[in-house]
Design an enzyme around this catalytic site. Structure first.
Site, PDB file in Angstrom:
ATOM      1  CG  HIS A  27      -2.053   1.170   1.277  1.00 11.13           C
ATOM      2  ND1 HIS A  27      -3.002   1.115   1.941  1.00 11.13           N
ATOM      3  CD2 HIS A  27      -1.914   2.317   0.538  1.00 11.13           C
ATOM      4  CE1 HIS A  27      -3.699   2.190   1.997  1.00 11.13           C
ATOM      5  NE2 HIS A  27      -2.975   2.993   1.104  1.00 11.13           N
ATOM      6  CD  GLU A 210      -7.467   6.822   4.570  1.00  6.28           C
ATOM      7  OE1 GLU A 210      -8.031   6.589   3.447  1.00  6.28           O
ATOM      8  OE2 GLU A 210      -6.492   7.301   4.836  1.00  6.28           O
TER       9      GLU A 210
HETATM   10  N1  ADE Z   1      -4.674   8.748  -2.123  1.00  6.96           N
HETATM   11  C1  ADE Z   1      -3.383   8.758  -1.525  1.00  6.96           C
HETATM   12  N2  ADE Z   1      -3.371   8.237  -0.327  1.00  6.96           N
HETATM   13  C2  ADE Z   1      -4.710   8.158   0.125  1.00  6.96           C
HETATM   14  C3  ADE Z   1      -5.170   7.699   1.185  1.00  6.96           C
HETATM   15  N3  ADE Z   1      -4.681   7.425   2.393  1.00  6.96           N
HETATM   16  N4  ADE Z   1      -6.538   7.467   1.351  1.00  6.96           N
HETATM   17  C4  ADE Z   1      -7.356   7.835   0.170  1.00  6.96           C
HETATM   18  N5  ADE Z   1      -6.882   7.939  -1.208  1.00  6.96           N
HETATM   19  C5  ADE Z   1      -5.375   8.596  -1.155  1.00  6.96           C
HETATM   20 ZN    ZN Z   2      -3.733   4.944   0.422  1.00  8.07          ZN
END
Ligand code: ADE
Ligand code: ZN
Length: 352
Positions: A27, A210
């Site tokens: 990631h 997230e």
């Molecule tokens: N693009 C880059 N980093 C990201 C993240 N942590 N969450 C969503 N989109 C992203």
């Molecule tokens: Zn990301």
């Protein structure tokens, strides 16, 4: 997988093993590896005027309050990426940095839409990414699999067109991802894009849980049929979802420093990664946007372990092994890296 047979080890030994063991980074956004120094160098090369006097003042602006406050700066930073050489320099710098952390496999995301909107297309960045990946394999022994990621704040039609443009480069892609502003943009919005991508033989992953609720993790699994969840930390709010993730061994690509910098958690000591591991989930540790969040993968691992006394040798081994197992590399490569990991840990165990 936790290894119960690991003898207790001093904290310092665990930290060393975390750093020198082979690992996969699953990631990382290639645009998120754009260091302030490179932003300034590329701005100079391309005649772009930046709204910051110097590297230090740009770095000072990296004080985020949430995901959107970060994304605004991240997309602005992309504006210096104009030519094939720029994209090559970006990717090659990152691959060299990853190799220092003993990363043997990386599956970086790239965001075509943030470049296409500026008139920079696949014919500019793809040759650069392909060449940098080739050089990484040849000179660093680093295996690379690119993931084309679509932006969820834009309409699905835009993502479908992006995927169509990507089809020319299919041989150089391993997967499709979904990123950008999560809240208000549920996975279901991208059902057709992911169905088409899976038809094309691409692996599927998506950012979910997230900032978004556990329902977005379910949506990513049930509607997009993803094989990994990027982040997923909010799954811990839903016990039934936790049981499912454990039962199905869905890998989560967790990014501890990112979660702190974007205020998803208050600090590393409060991060729920140990709880996710304890519940039997297949957790991995990753860096997300290391140039913006203060650390690459080894920084994420070592800072998390330093902040959480409950994490020791069994958890360290599990996280490293999970990263290799959860990658989309060929089974033979994975078996080789896992054997190298075990050799490292065996040597460390018998040495002390
Ligand atoms: N693009 C880059 N980093 C990201 C993240 N942590 N969450 C969503 N989109 C992203
Ligand atoms: Zn990301």
């Amino acid at each position: 997988m936790l290894r119960p047979d690991l003898a207790p080890m001093p904290e310092q030994r665990v930290a060393e093993l975390l750093c020198v063991s082979p690992k996969a980074e699953l990631h990382v956004h290639i645009e998120g590896t754009l260091e302030p120094e490179l932003i300034f160098a590329l701005a100079r090369r391309n005649g772009v005027t930046l709204p910051y006097a110097d590297v230090e003042s740009l770095r000072r602006a990296y004080a985020f309050t949430d995901l959107q406050s970060f994304l605004d700066l991240y997309y602005a930073g992309c504006d210096v990426l104009r030519t094939e050489q720029d994209f090559f320099d970006l990717a090659w710098a990152y691959f060299q940095r990853a190799a220092q952390d003993h990363v043997v496999r990386v599956e970086p995301f790239f965001d075509p839409q943030s470049h296409m909107a500026r008139g920079v297309g696949f014919e500019v960045f793809m040759p650069a990414f392909i060449q940098a990946a080739r050089r990484a394999q040849d000179e660093l022994g680093l295996s690379v699999g690119w993931i084309v990621s679509v932006l969820r704040h834009l309409p699905e039609e835009d993502a479908l067109q992006t995927l169509e443009a990507a089809e020319t480069w299919l041989d150089h892609l391993i997967g499709i991802g979904l990123d950008s502003s999560e809240r208000g943009n549920p996975p279901e919005k991208f059902a057709r894009v992911f169905a088409r991508a899976r038809q094309l033989g691409l692996h599927a992953v998506a950012h979910a849980g997230e900032e978004g609720p556990p329902a977005y993790v379910r949506g990513a699994l049930d509607v997009l049929h993803v094989e990994r969840i990027d982040h997923g930390v909010r799954a811990s709010e839903d016990p039934a979802l936790m049981q499912r993730l454990a039962r199905e061994q869905v890998p989560l690509t967790v990014c501890p420093l990112s979660n702190v910098r974007l205020c998803v958690v208050s600090d590393l000591a409060e991060h729920n990664l140990p709880q996710l591991l304890d519940a039997g989930l297949k957790v991995t540790v990753n860096s997300d946007d290391p140039a913006y969040f203060g650390g690459y993968v080894n920084d994420n691992l070592t800072q998390l372990f330093a902040a959480q006394p409950a994490l020791g040798a069994p958890q360290a081994y599990a996280l490293l092994r999970n990263s290799l197992e959860a990658s989309f590399a060929a089974d033979g490569d994975k078996a080789l890296w896992i054997a190298q990991l075990d050799a490292r840990w065996h040597a460390a165990g018998s040495a002390g």
